[in-house]
Design a protein around this motif. Structure first.
Motif, mmCIF file in Angstrom:
data_model
loop_
_atom_site.group_PDB
_atom_site.id
_atom_site.type_symbol
_atom_site.label_atom_id
_atom_site.label_comp_id
_atom_site.label_asym_id
_atom_site.label_seq_id
_atom_site.Cartn_x
_atom_site.Cartn_y
_atom_site.Cartn_z
ATOM 1 N N ALA A 93 0.814 -1.214 0.000
ATOM 2 C CA ALA A 93 0.000 0.000 0.000
ATOM 3 C C ALA A 93 0.850 1.266 0.000
ATOM 4 N N GLY A 94 2.097 1.158 0.467
ATOM 5 C CA GLY A 94 2.963 2.326 0.533
ATOM 6 C C GLY A 94 2.664 3.229 1.715
ATOM 7 N N TRP A 95 1.932 2.710 2.698
ATOM 8 C CA TRP A 95 1.540 3.489 3.874
ATOM 9 C C TRP A 95 2.725 3.622 4.816
ATOM 10 N N ARG A 96 3.051 4.852 5.202
ATOM 11 C CA ARG A 96 4.170 5.118 6.122
ATOM 12 C C ARG A 96 5.392 4.296 5.720
ATOM 13 N N LEU A 97 5.760 4.434 4.475
ATOM 14 C CA LEU A 97 6.775 3.576 3.865
ATOM 15 C C LEU A 97 8.100 3.575 4.624
ATOM 16 N N GLN A 98 8.532 4.730 5.125
ATOM 17 C CA GLN A 98 9.795 4.761 5.864
ATOM 18 C C GLN A 98 9.730 3.891 7.110
ATOM 19 N N TRP A 99 8.632 3.968 7.828
ATOM 20 C CA TRP A 99 8.480 3.181 9.057
ATOM 21 C C TRP A 99 8.363 1.694 8.756
ATOM 22 N N VAL A 100 7.538 1.366 7.785
ATOM 23 C CA VAL A 100 7.319 -0.044 7.441
ATOM 24 C C VAL A 100 8.615 -0.661 6.897
ATOM 25 N N ALA A 101 9.278 0.046 5.993
ATOM 26 C CA ALA A 101 10.529 -0.468 5.427
ATOM 27 C C ALA A 101 11.603 -0.594 6.507
ATOM 28 N N SER A 102 11.643 0.341 7.442
ATOM 29 C CA SER A 102 12.614 0.266 8.545
ATOM 30 C C SER A 102 12.344 -0.958 9.417
ATOM 31 N N ALA A 103 11.082 -1.174 9.765
ATOM 32 C CA ALA A 103 10.724 -2.321 10.605
ATOM 33 C C ALA A 103 11.050 -3.633 9.900
ATOM 34 N N LEU A 104 10.720 -3.727 8.613
ATOM 35 C CA LEU A 104 10.986 -4.961 7.872
ATOM 36 C C LEU A 104 12.485 -5.166 7.659
ATOM 37 N N ALA A 105 13.240 -4.086 7.475
ATOM 38 C CA ALA A 105 14.690 -4.205 7.331
ATOM 39 C C ALA A 105 15.312 -4.750 8.618
ATOM 40 N N LEU A 106 14.911 -4.196 9.752
ATOM 41 C CA LEU A 106 15.443 -4.673 11.040
ATOM 42 C C LEU A 106 15.028 -6.119 11.305
ATOM 43 N N PHE A 107 13.771 -6.432 11.021
ATOM 44 C CA PHE A 107 13.274 -7.796 11.199
ATOM 45 C C PHE A 107 14.056 -8.769 10.314
ATOM 46 N N ALA B 270 17.423 -6.341 3.071
ATOM 47 C CA ALA B 270 17.593 -5.161 3.931
ATOM 48 C C ALA B 270 18.129 -3.997 3.104
ATOM 49 N N GLY B 271 19.025 -4.283 2.174
ATOM 50 C CA GLY B 271 19.516 -3.241 1.266
ATOM 51 C C GLY B 271 18.402 -2.661 0.412
ATOM 52 N N GLY B 272 17.521 -3.512 -0.068
ATOM 53 C CA GLY B 272 16.364 -3.040 -0.830
ATOM 54 C C GLY B 272 15.465 -2.143 0.007
ATOM 55 N N PHE B 273 15.283 -2.506 1.269
ATOM 56 C CA PHE B 273 14.477 -1.660 2.161
ATOM 57 C C PHE B 273 15.142 -0.311 2.388
ATOM 58 N N LEU B 274 16.466 -0.304 2.492
ATOM 59 C CA LEU B 274 17.172 0.972 2.635
ATOM 60 C C LEU B 274 16.931 1.862 1.419
ATOM 61 N N LEU B 275 16.932 1.268 0.239
ATOM 62 C CA LEU B 275 16.624 2.046 -0.967
ATOM 63 C C LEU B 275 15.207 2.617 -0.911
ATOM 64 N N LEU B 276 14.247 1.827 -0.443
ATOM 65 C CA LEU B 276 12.875 2.338 -0.313
ATOM 66 C C LEU B 276 12.811 3.483 0.687
ATOM 67 N N ILE B 277 13.556 3.374 1.785
ATOM 68 C CA ILE B 277 13.575 4.434 2.798
ATOM 69 C C ILE B 277 14.138 5.716 2.196
ATOM 70 N N VAL B 278 15.251 5.601 1.481
ATOM 71 C CA VAL B 278 15.866 6.771 0.846
ATOM 72 C C VAL B 278 14.919 7.378 -0.186
ATOM 73 N N GLN B 279 14.291 6.529 -0.975
ATOM 74 C CA GLN B 279 13.356 7.011 -1.998
ATOM 75 C C GLN B 279 12.187 7.744 -1.345
ATOM 76 N N ALA B 280 11.663 7.196 -0.270
ATOM 77 C CA ALA B 280 10.542 7.839 0.424
ATOM 78 C C ALA B 280 10.981 9.170 1.019
ATOM 79 N N THR B 281 12.189 9.212 1.554
ATOM 80 C CA THR B 281 12.717 10.450 2.127
ATOM 81 C C THR B 281 12.906 11.499 1.042
ATOM 82 N N ASP B 282 13.492 11.111 -0.099
ATOM 83 C CA ASP B 282 13.689 12.042 -1.210
ATOM 84 C C ASP B 282 12.374 12.567 -1.731
#
Length: 134
Positions: free
Chosen positions: A67-81, A114-126
């Protein structure tokens, strides 16, 4: 500026990344007792608490990722998990010879995810900076 085409590709990437979590969460739910035993074998404490949280994170996180909801938070949680899972469930360094290659591959798969999630986090931030600057 984000084009419609790049948004489509980003959604496709999120769906592909989410698939492993959705399938894993549903499988854990369907084989709850066996998974609880596996968690105990791995030495995961409080398995009866950790397992439902894991299922919720995998299924809920997978759906929220799509869904792309709160993508930074979701991607961060999934990366850590995903990194925690790599070190907990795919300890190739202590695997026997028959399990070594499979555990190494799964460990590296988790690190790559986890690297892919980092890319999503950066993309969402940008994207937020671009939107905020308009």
């Amino acid at each position: 500026m984000t084009t419609t085409s790049s948004r489509g590709w980003t959604l496709t990437a999120r769906v592909l990344m989410a698939a492993i979590f959705l399938v894993a969460g549903v499988r854990k739910l369907m084989t709850y007792g066996a998974t609880l035993g596996y968690f105990a074998k791995l030495g995961i404490p409080l398995g009866d608490v950790v397992l439902p949280l894991t299922i919720a994170l995998e299924i809920g996180g997978g759906l929220l990722l799509i869904a792309g909801w709160r993508l930074q938070w979701v991607a961060s949680a999934l990366a850590l998990f995903t990194l925690a899972t790599a070190f907990t469930a795919h300890a190739f360094w202590s695997a026997d010879a028959a399990q070594f290659s499979g555990q190494l591959n799964n460990f590296l798969k988790n690190v790559a995810m986890a690297g892919g999630f980092l890319l999503l986090i950066v993309q969402a931030t940008d994207g937020k900076r671009t939107t905020a600057g308009r």
